[in-house]
Design an enzyme around this catalytic site. Structure first.
Site, PDB file in Angstrom:
ATOM      1  N   HIS A 163      -2.412  15.479  21.989  1.00 21.14           N
ATOM      2  CA  HIS A 163      -1.569  16.541  21.444  1.00 21.14           C
ATOM      3  C   HIS A 163      -1.707  16.623  19.918  1.00 21.14           C
ATOM      4  O   HIS A 163      -1.872  17.702  19.341  1.00 21.14           O
ATOM      5  CB  HIS A 163      -0.092  16.276  21.771  1.00 21.14           C
ATOM      6  CG  HIS A 163       0.262  16.380  23.208  1.00 21.14           C
ATOM      7  ND1 HIS A 163      -0.085  17.466  23.985  1.00 21.14           N
ATOM      8  CD2 HIS A 163       0.964  15.542  24.022  1.00 21.14           C
ATOM      9  CE1 HIS A 163       0.385  17.290  25.208  1.00 21.14           C
ATOM     10  NE2 HIS A 163       1.020  16.136  25.261  1.00 21.14           N
ATOM     11  N   ASP A 219       5.174  18.761  29.073  1.00 23.49           N
ATOM     12  CA  ASP A 219       3.983  19.585  28.873  1.00 23.49           C
ATOM     13  C   ASP A 219       3.966  20.801  29.785  1.00 23.49           C
ATOM     14  O   ASP A 219       3.630  21.913  29.359  1.00 23.49           O
ATOM     15  CB  ASP A 219       2.723  18.737  29.100  1.00 23.49           C
ATOM     16  CG  ASP A 219       2.576  17.656  28.046  1.00 23.49           C
ATOM     17  OD1 ASP A 219       3.206  17.772  26.982  1.00 23.49           O
ATOM     18  OD2 ASP A 219       1.824  16.685  28.284  1.00 23.49           O
ATOM     19  N   HIS A 258      -2.586   9.782  25.109  1.00 18.51           N
ATOM     20  CA  HIS A 258      -2.075  11.093  25.539  1.00 18.51           C
ATOM     21  C   HIS A 258      -1.449  11.829  24.352  1.00 18.51           C
ATOM     22  O   HIS A 258      -1.732  13.013  24.117  1.00 18.51           O
ATOM     23  CB  HIS A 258      -1.040  10.878  26.643  1.00 18.51           C
ATOM     24  CG  HIS A 258      -0.310  12.104  27.071  1.00 18.51           C
ATOM     25  ND1 HIS A 258      -0.582  12.769  28.243  1.00 18.51           N
ATOM     26  CD2 HIS A 258       0.704  12.810  26.479  1.00 18.51           C
ATOM     27  CE1 HIS A 258       0.214  13.816  28.362  1.00 18.51           C
ATOM     28  NE2 HIS A 258       1.014  13.871  27.302  1.00 18.51           N
ATOM     29  N   GLU A 259      -0.608  11.125  23.596  1.00 21.83           N
ATOM     30  CA  GLU A 259       0.058  11.746  22.447  1.00 21.83           C
ATOM     31  C   GLU A 259      -0.929  12.072  21.335  1.00 21.83           C
ATOM     32  O   GLU A 259      -0.760  13.066  20.622  1.00 21.83           O
ATOM     33  CB  GLU A 259       1.173  10.835  21.928  1.00 21.83           C
ATOM     34  CG  GLU A 259       2.288  10.575  22.927  1.00 21.83           C
ATOM     35  CD  GLU A 259       2.959  11.854  23.394  1.00 21.83           C
ATOM     36  OE1 GLU A 259       2.993  12.840  22.631  1.00 21.83           O
ATOM     37  OE2 GLU A 259       3.448  11.870  24.547  1.00 21.83           O
TER      38      GLU A 259
END
Length: 259
Positions: free
Chosen positions: A65, A163, A61-62
């Site tokens: 980003h 987010d 997930h990171e």
């Protein structure tokens, strides 16, 4: 503790993460004979493996980003794992709302993509929730699918600096000054985080309450950082404006810049 680098991004683990790991390992070792949950080494390794698999999804997930931010020329210092999740540390946040929007959406998009791939290969579970049997391959895949869906949806809650809160700030910034948009997003987040933390305490979800307290504090800290940056930028714009005014006619002498 630093682990390794991926495309120059340092993956690090906060010391408190090892406390969570130890707790999960101990809980697995204990087992639960009444519920026919296996303990001992098998239970311990199983619990640790499940936790590490979940945090692998957090890391992905990171990375969603981070890689999107790098595409727009934003430096990413590291990704820090903590018991409450992960955090990517950027050199700066783009002031262009469209870029911040895409960088923010990239994280939950990774979770939804993982869930979709698991659904393609293992199908959609007939039962949702903890009723699935995680000791089988398909059951574990279904549990992982649900985790990723929940992770993606939870991150879209409009509580800044999560987010969803960043998406809210980016949308506001299309109509308002960046600092004003940040203030509104942070103020809304404080109200929602307070309600969520209180609800979590009422239902005995201590870790969730701690998470929302952390979000409350982090939102305020980021707003202050944005405000300080605005003050510094205004100062330097004033300095440059004065320097431009003080430029003498082209006589061959060096210009005088006053502070």
């Amino acid at each position: 503790m630093n682990l390794f680098r991926v495309r120059g991004i340092q993956l690090a683990v906060h010391f408190s993460f090892f406390l969570l790991l130890a707790f999960v390992a101990y809980y697995g070792w204990q087992g639960d004979p009444e519920a026919q949950v296996i303990g001992g080494w098998t239970g311990m390794f199983w619990n640790v493996a499940v936790l590490l698999t979940f945090f692998t999804c957090v890391v992905l997930h990171e990375f969603g980003h981070s890689f999107t931010a790098m595409y727009y020329g934003v430096g990413v210092r590291r990704i820090l794992l903590m018991p409450i999740g992960g955090m990517a540390e950027f050199d700066r946040i783009p002031r262009q709302p469209s870029r911040e929007l895409l960088i923010t959406l990239a994280g939950p998009a990774v979770n939804f993509a993982i869930a979709a791939l698991l659904g393609i290969f293992f199908g959609v579970p007939e039962v949702w929730g903890f009723e699935v049997d995680p000791t089988t391959l398909s059951g574990f895949a279904h549990l992982l699918m649900q985790w990723n869906l929940l992770m993606g949806l939870f991150n879209l809650v409009p509580v800044f600096p999560m987010d969803g809160g960043r998406i809210f700030r980016a949308l506001l910034a299309t109509r308002l000054p960046y600092l004003r948009a940040t203030l509104i997003a942070a103020s809304v987040a404080k109200v929602l985080a307070t309600i969520a933390a209180g609800t979590a305490v009422f239902f005995g979800a201590g870790l969730t309450a701690v998470l929302f307290v952390f979000i409350f504090v982090a939102g305020e800290m980021e707003y202050r950082a944005v405000r300080q940056r605005e003050v510094e930028d205004a100062h330097w714009r004033a300095v440059l404006a004065r320097a431009y005014v003080d430029l003498p006619p082209p006589t061959g002498e060096p210009p005088i810049i006053r502070g």
